[in-house]
Structures are given as structure tokens and as C-alpha cells.
Write a protein that holds these residues in place. Structure first.
Motif, PDB file in Angstrom:
ATOM      1  N   MET A  31       0.856  -1.202   0.000  1.00  0.00           N
ATOM      2  CA  MET A  31       0.000   0.000   0.000  1.00  0.00           C
ATOM      3  C   MET A  31       0.885   1.243   0.000  1.00  0.00           C
ATOM      4  SD  MET A  31      -2.865  -1.228   2.753  1.00  0.00           S
ATOM      5  CE  MET A  31      -3.872   0.242   2.733  1.00  0.00           C
ATOM      6  N   CYS A  76       3.581  -3.424   9.355  1.00  0.00           N
ATOM      7  CA  CYS A  76       3.084  -2.486  10.381  1.00  0.00           C
ATOM      8  C   CYS A  76       2.298  -1.326   9.794  1.00  0.00           C
ATOM      9  CB  CYS A  76       4.265  -1.936  11.178  1.00  0.00           C
ATOM     10  SG  CYS A  76       5.421  -0.991  10.152  1.00  0.00           S
ATOM     11  N   GLN A  81      -1.473   0.758  15.086  1.00  0.00           N
ATOM     12  CA  GLN A  81      -1.537  -0.363  16.032  1.00  0.00           C
ATOM     13  C   GLN A  81      -0.230  -0.487  16.815  1.00  0.00           C
ATOM     14  OE1 GLN A  81      -4.225  -3.069  16.418  1.00  0.00           O
ATOM     15  NE2 GLN A  81      -3.036  -2.786  18.269  1.00  0.00           N
ATOM     16  N   ASP A  98       7.724  -3.142   6.928  1.00  0.00           N
ATOM     17  CA  ASP A  98       6.727  -2.966   5.866  1.00  0.00           C
ATOM     18  C   ASP A  98       7.475  -2.761   4.544  1.00  0.00           C
ATOM     19  OD1 ASP A  98       3.461  -2.201   6.105  1.00  0.00           O
ATOM     20  OD2 ASP A  98       4.423  -1.616   4.220  1.00  0.00           O
ATOM     21  N   SER A 100       6.238  -0.704   2.173  1.00  0.00           N
ATOM     22  CA  SER A 100       5.806   0.564   1.586  1.00  0.00           C
ATOM     23  C   SER A 100       6.592   1.732   2.179  1.00  0.00           C
ATOM     24  CB  SER A 100       4.300   0.770   1.836  1.00  0.00           C
ATOM     25  OG  SER A 100       3.968   2.136   1.728  1.00  0.00           O
ATOM     26  N   ALA A 124      11.224  -3.877   4.358  1.00  0.00           N
ATOM     27  CA  ALA A 124      11.548  -5.269   4.002  1.00  0.00           C
ATOM     28  C   ALA A 124      10.260  -6.041   3.784  1.00  0.00           C
ATOM     29  CB  ALA A 124      12.351  -5.934   5.128  1.00  0.00           C
TER      30      ALA A 124
HETATM   31  C1  LIG Z   1      -3.762  -2.989   5.758  1.00  0.00           C
HETATM   32  S1  LIG Z   1      -2.142  -2.544   6.169  1.00  0.00           S
HETATM   33  C2  LIG Z   1      -1.992  -3.100   7.835  1.00  0.00           C
HETATM   34  C3  LIG Z   1      -1.191  -2.176   8.702  1.00  0.00           C
HETATM   35  C4  LIG Z   1      -1.079  -2.494  10.186  1.00  0.00           C
HETATM   36  N1  LIG Z   1      -0.571  -3.809  10.450  1.00  0.00           N
HETATM   37  C5  LIG Z   1      -2.335  -2.232  10.964  1.00  0.00           C
HETATM   38  O1  LIG Z   1      -2.832  -3.117  11.672  1.00  0.00           O
HETATM   39  O2  LIG Z   1      -2.831  -1.111  10.914  1.00  0.00           O
HETATM   40  C6  LIG Z   1      -1.230  -3.753   5.295  1.00  0.00           C
HETATM   41  C7  LIG Z   1       0.233  -3.408   5.115  1.00  0.00           C
HETATM   42  O3  LIG Z   1       0.930  -4.545   4.568  1.00  0.00           O
HETATM   43  C8  LIG Z   1       2.005  -4.048   3.793  1.00  0.00           C
HETATM   44  N2  LIG Z   1       2.552  -5.160   2.978  1.00  0.00           N
HETATM   45  C9  LIG Z   1       1.954  -5.824   1.981  1.00  0.00           C
HETATM   46  N3  LIG Z   1       2.743  -6.832   1.535  1.00  0.00           N
HETATM   47  C10 LIG Z   1       3.868  -6.801   2.294  1.00  0.00           C
HETATM   48  C11 LIG Z   1       5.061  -7.573   2.330  1.00  0.00           C
HETATM   49  N4  LIG Z   1       5.234  -8.627   1.513  1.00  0.00           N
HETATM   50  N5  LIG Z   1       6.004  -7.265   3.221  1.00  0.00           N
HETATM   51  C12 LIG Z   1       5.850  -6.201   4.054  1.00  0.00           C
HETATM   52  N6  LIG Z   1       4.739  -5.434   4.071  1.00  0.00           N
HETATM   53  C13 LIG Z   1       3.762  -5.726   3.203  1.00  0.00           C
HETATM   54  C14 LIG Z   1       1.361  -2.914   3.026  1.00  0.00           C
HETATM   55  O4  LIG Z   1       2.309  -2.041   2.478  1.00  0.00           O
HETATM   56  C15 LIG Z   1       0.512  -2.275   4.152  1.00  0.00           C
HETATM   57  O5  LIG Z   1       1.219  -1.252   4.802  1.00  0.00           O
END
Ligand SMILES: C[S@@+](CC[C@H](N)C(=O)[O-])C[C@H]1O[C@@H](n2cnc3c(N)ncnc32)[C@H](O)[C@@H]1O
Length: 292
Positions: A31, A76, A81, A98, A100, A124
Motif C-alpha cells: 500500500m 506495520c 496499532q 513494511d 511501503s 523489508a
Molecule cells: C492494511 S495494512 C496493515 C497495517 C497495520 N498492520 C495495521 O494493523 O494497521 C497492510 C500493510 O501490509 C504491507 N505489505 C503488503 N505486503 C507486504 C510484504 N510482503 N512485506 C511487508 N509489508 C507488506 C502494506 O504495504 C501495508 O502497509
């Protein structure tokens, strides 16, 4: 987040369907669009539509983290959170991971605004944590994020990495959405707060529900932890899933008071949502510490 009315509507639609909606991979695995980052961090902020769910997770995680622990938060995001958990557990160290860059910029800004000095971040993938040594971490957590992985092989790889970096007496808390059978259920759930949040968040939420893994996918992936964890979901409707290790810490009065103050600060409707979520998880076999 999930309340009684929506859970009942979803229950009826799940029971009445012959549909078996296939999992649809998230259009944005990472994201990184600014409008997504804005909408997500707004939803997780005080009074936002994710606030009750974040507080539920904070109470659950409170049982798993001990003072002095090193905690890794997988995916994260903007750290709403993570910051709440870090604030409630000031004697522990947190590393948010994360993929992003924009989410991580927002996360760094957010913890700085809150004056938190126990959080660091790393760009990462949660399926490749090679920068962390084997058995070097006390707790691994992840909330509302695993559905962003492309397939069950990646989910299994992520759990293997978590297992690898965990100390033998370490703890885990993972929670994510569960997979519905009917598209109608997804529509109901995603539109619950459509009038209180930007359209981009409602669309992201719809995509997240379509991309959610099933309870069985979580059970399969969690096998890597052996008897160490339980895999549970909300009662009857697999709206939310939790993978959690046994409590590693006895109840703490100060933590209980801090969590309760946060609960009192929720808007009325979100406090009611929290109560419903606690009830549906309790009926599904997961007790919530601290909230009675
Ligand atoms: C919906 S958000 C959740 C954020 C947080 N954990 C929370 O509870 O508010 C999902 C996150 O997963 C990250 N993401 C997706 N694929 C990922 C990967 N393979 N490795 C690290 N982060 C990833 C996205 O960039 C995004 O920031």
C-alpha cells in the motif's frame, strides 16, 4: 469494525448461499499510494473506524509481551496499532517491518509525534526477514495485513520466517480477516462504515475481504509453530481470525487501567463494536484479557 448487526447479516448471507467465492489477490499488495496511506492512518487514529479493533488487538497482545521483550510487527503500515502497543508496553522494543516507503514515512512521523522512543522501522518483505538472526526475537505480531500476501505459499513462508526468528519461549499474535463464501457478505461488511470514511478506504476494505485467507489456510500455515499456538475465529462467521500463543505474562493492573482508559475514550458506537467483537471471539473460544 465488526459489530453484532453486521455479523448477523453476514451470518445469514453465509448460511443462505451455495456460493464459494474464490480468493481474489489484492490489487495493491503493497500500500504505497498516498491516498491509501492517508485513509489508513486516519481510520486507525483516535475515533477512527479501526480504533475499536486496534484496541481489541492491544488487549490481546498485552498478554503475550513481557517487559524487556523485543517485538517485531510484520507489515506495520502507518503504525497506529504498533504505536498503541508500544505506548502500553514502554519497557519493550519494537521493530515495524513494511514494504511501503510511504507507510513507513507516516509510521516514523506518527511515533515521533507521540514521543515514542521504543520503535524502529525497516523496509523489508515479511516473507524474507534475513536481517534478523535465528531465535533473536521475543514476540512476533501482525494485524490486518497477511491478506496482502499473494498466496498461501507466501503465508506459509511468512510464518516460517516468524518461527525462525522467535526465541524458543517466544510468543506470537497474528490477526487478520477471514474468507467469506458469499460476495454479499463482503459487501455488507465492507460498507459498514462507508459514511464515516473516505471511499478509498471502503474500496481497500472490500479488496481486503476478497483477498482474505480461510481459517484452514491459517491452520495449515500455523503448523510450523506446533502446539505453541491456537488458531481461533469469531463464532460461526469467520470474520476475524487470530493465531495466538499462550499467555506469557500474568494480568497487570496498570496495563488494565491504561486499556480501560482507552476503551472509555472510544466513541459510543465503537465501544459497542468492541463489546460485540469480544463476545463473538469469546463464543469462538478466545477470551479477551482486561475487558471483563
Ligand atoms: C492494511 S495494512 C496493515 C497495517 C497495520 N498492520 C495495521 O494493523 O494497521 C497492510 C500493510 O501490509 C504491507 N505489505 C503488503 N505486503 C507486504 C510484504 N510482503 N512485506 C511487508 N509489508 C507488506 C502494506 O504495504 C501495508 O502497509
Amino acid at each position: 469494525m465488526p459489530n453484532f448487526k453486521v455479523l448477523m447479516k453476514v451470518l445469514v448471507s453465509e448460511l443462505a448461499t451455495f456460493e464459494r467465492a474464490q480468493r481474489v489477490v489484492e490489487p495493491d499488495l503493497v500500500m504505497d499510494r498516498q491516498e491509501q496511506v492517508d485513509a489508513y492512518s486516519q481510520a486507525g487514529a483516535k475515533g477512527g473506524t479501526m480504533a475499536s479493533l486496534n484496541l481489541f488487538h492491544s488487549a490481546q497482545i498485552a498478554e503475550v509481551i513481557r517487559p524487556g521483550d523485543t517485538v517485531v510487527d510484520l507489515a506495520c503500515g502507518s503504525a497506529n496499532q504498533l504505536a498503541q502497543v508500544a505506548q502500553l508496553n514502554p519497557d519493550s522494543r519494537f521493530l515495524g517491518v513494511d514494504l511501503s516507503p510511504h507507510m513507513l514515512d507516516r509510521a516514523r512521523q506518527f511515533v515521533a509525534e507521540k514521543g515514542l522512543s521504543n520503535c524502529e522501522f525497516r523496509l523489508a518483505s515479511i516473507t524474507d526477514l534475513e536481517f534478523l538472526k535465528d531465535r533473536s526475537v521475543d514476540v512476533v505480531m501482525s494485524t490486518m495485513a497477511l491478506h496482502h500476501l499473494p498466496d498461501t505459499a507466501s503465508l506459509q513462508q511468512c510464518f516460517r520466517e516468524a518461527r525462525r526468528i522467535l526465541k524458543p519461549d517466544g510468543g506470537v499474535y497474528f490477526s487478520d480477516l477471514g474468507h467469506f463464501r458469499a460476495e454479499k457478505s463482503i459487501e455488507y461488511a465492507s460498507r459498514q462504515y462507508a459514511d464515516q470514511q473516505p471511499e478509498v478506504f471502503t474500496i481497500d476494505y472490500l479488496n481486503s475481504l476478497r483477498a482474505a485467507f480461510s481459517l484452514q489456510d491459517f491452520r495449515d500455515a500455523a503448523q510450523v509453530f506446533g502446539e505453541q499456538v491456537s488458531v481461533l475465529s469469531t463464532f460461526l462467521v469467520r470474520y476475524m481470525i487470530v493465531v495466538k500463543s499462550a499467555a506469557r505474562r500474568p494480568p497487570d493492573q496498570a496495563l488494565g487501567s491504561a486499556l480501560d482508559a482507552l476503551r472509555q475514550g472510544l466513541p459510543d458506537g465503537h465501544r459497542a463494536d468492541l463489546k460485540d467483537l469480544i463476545l463473538f471471539f469469546r463464543l469462538g473460544g478466545l477470551a479477551t484479557p482486561y475487558f471483563g
